[in-house]
Scaffold this active site. Structure first.
Site, short mmCIF file in Angstrom:
data_model
loop_
_atom_site.label_atom_id
_atom_site.label_comp_id
_atom_site.label_asym_id
_atom_site.label_seq_id
_atom_site.Cartn_x
_atom_site.Cartn_y
_atom_site.Cartn_z
N ASP A 1 0.87 -1.32 0.02
CA ASP A 1 0.20 -0.08 0.11
C ASP A 1 0.78 1.25 -0.03
O ASP A 1 2.11 1.18 0.35
CB ASP A 1 -0.84 0.02 1.16
CG ASP A 1 -1.93 -1.02 1.07
OD1 ASP A 1 -2.33 -1.36 0.24
OD2 ASP A 1 -2.46 -1.33 2.14
N TYR B 1 6.32 -8.32 8.70
CA TYR B 1 6.05 -6.85 8.64
C TYR B 1 6.24 -6.45 10.29
O TYR B 1 6.18 -7.08 11.22
CB TYR B 1 4.52 -6.70 8.70
CG TYR B 1 4.21 -7.24 7.35
CD1 TYR B 1 4.22 -6.38 6.11
CD2 TYR B 1 3.36 -8.40 6.82
CE1 TYR B 1 3.73 -6.46 4.92
CE2 TYR B 1 3.19 -8.75 5.68
CZ TYR B 1 3.38 -7.86 4.48
OH TYR B 1 2.79 -8.07 3.33
N ASP C 1 -6.90 1.91 7.73
CA ASP C 1 -5.49 2.45 8.06
C ASP C 1 -5.52 4.16 8.19
O ASP C 1 -6.72 4.59 8.13
CB ASP C 1 -4.30 2.05 7.04
CG ASP C 1 -4.96 2.62 5.68
OD1 ASP C 1 -5.80 3.60 5.55
OD2 ASP C 1 -4.24 2.06 4.51
N ARG D 1 -3.91 -4.83 7.49
CA ARG D 1 -4.90 -3.58 7.76
C ARG D 1 -6.30 -4.29 8.71
O ARG D 1 -6.66 -3.88 9.37
CB ARG D 1 -5.40 -2.98 6.75
CG ARG D 1 -4.41 -1.83 6.21
CD ARG D 1 -5.03 -1.31 5.10
NE ARG D 1 -4.89 -2.18 3.84
CZ ARG D 1 -5.89 -1.89 2.81
NH1 ARG D 1 -7.09 -0.94 3.16
NH2 ARG D 1 -5.88 -2.58 1.93
#
Length: 305
Positions: free
Chosen positions: A46, A74, A88, A180
């Site tokens: 993203d 992550y 988000d 997310r």
């Protein structure tokens, strides 16, 4: 004469750029150097995320599906108490709760339910297609449609820090996982709502953030050969099969070959005597079907190191 790259670049995608933007800049740079190679990427990030973006060059673009299947890592920051429409920081506020009373013990107790093989509802603001339309296109029109939960795998979640209302997580998961959605679901489990406030991809398969290249620095260089990751470094976990000359001929003509070597795998990489990639094979009964076949020129560029 331009170098015919065939491999991968481990790029640290900057914040606020799309994955497509990175690919477009690299493609444009190569064309300006007289090197109009095909360029793609293996796994979208993203715009509000940075970190590892695997860029595919030349014949290696046909291997992107296999690179994308690797485990992901992550580093995520999740802000409790504020829920957004996109899950988000880019979305509109849709919920606000007091998260000051949430304790680290409560967070630790909530995390195990998200580890393992779980069902995850994709966000409306995602690139998944439903009825031929990407969800984010519908979301931009103010539409919300029913989505089916998807099976994803989260291997591990480590709580790194808790400074109310923000917690930091280290996450290792399979491909297709939406961090997310994990942030949103964790906020609901804690009863206060949440959204993903920042995200860095630290690993994608065998590509690590510590080895990644800054995009601007990469574009200042002329010879990228030292930075190219060979396909067989990136895909070394896949099984391989040595092919006889008659098998190479059959595969290049789209014909099946008999299975041997007792390889039990959904995909196998077949090489000729010169260690050039000939085909990616899939099992069909007791035979191997050529799923992707590489012509001699491309096969030579994708030689096993």
């Amino acid at each position: 004469m331009p170098v015919s790259y065939a491999g991968f670049l481990n790029v640290n995608k900057p914040l606020h750029m799309t994955s497509h933007d990175v690919v477009a800049r690299i493609r444009r740079h190569l064309r300006e150097q007289g090197n109009p190679l095909k360029v793609g990427h293996a796994g979208t990030l993203d715009p509000l995320a940075d970190g590892v973006l695997v860029v595919c060059l030349g014949a290696a673009t046909r291997l992107s599906d296999y690179v994308m299947r690797g485990q992901k890592g992550y580093h995520a920051k999740v802000q409790l108490g504020i829920a957004t429409s996109t899950y988000d920081a880019a979305g509109e506020l849709v919920g606000c709760e007091d998260a000051s009373q949430v304790t680290m013990d409560e967070i630790r107790a909530a995390l195990p339910q998200f580890i393992g093989d779980i069902q995850q509802l994709p966000p409306m603001h995602s690139a998944i297609k439903v009825g031929g339309r990407k969800l984010y296109e519908l979301a931009r029109q103010g539409k919300t449609i029913e989505r089916q939960p998807r099976a994803v795998t989260i291997h591990a979640i480590q709580l790194l820090a808790w400074d109310s209302p923000v917690l930091e997580l280290d996450i290792h998961c399979g491909s297709g996982t939406y961090i997310r959605s994990l942030a949103q679901d964790l906020g609901e489990a804690l009863g206060v709502g949440a959204h993903l406030s920042s995200l860095t991809r630290t690993a994608s398969g065998n590509f690590m953030l510590a080895d990644s290249l800054e995009l601007d620095a990469l574009l200042q260089g002329k010879d990228w050969s030292p930075h190219i990751v060979a396909p067989w470094c990136a895909l070394r976990d896949y099984p391989r099969l040595d092919l006889a000359a008659d098998e190479v001929a059959r595969l290049r003509n789209g014909l099946f070959i008999d299975q041997r070597d007792c390889l039990d795998a959904p995909s196998v990489f077949g090489f000729d005597a010169q260690r050039h990639l000939v085909a990616i094979l899939q099992p069909r009964g007791d035979r191997w079907k050529p799923h992707k076949v590489f012509p001699p020129a491309a096969a030579a560029n994708l030689a096993e190191g």
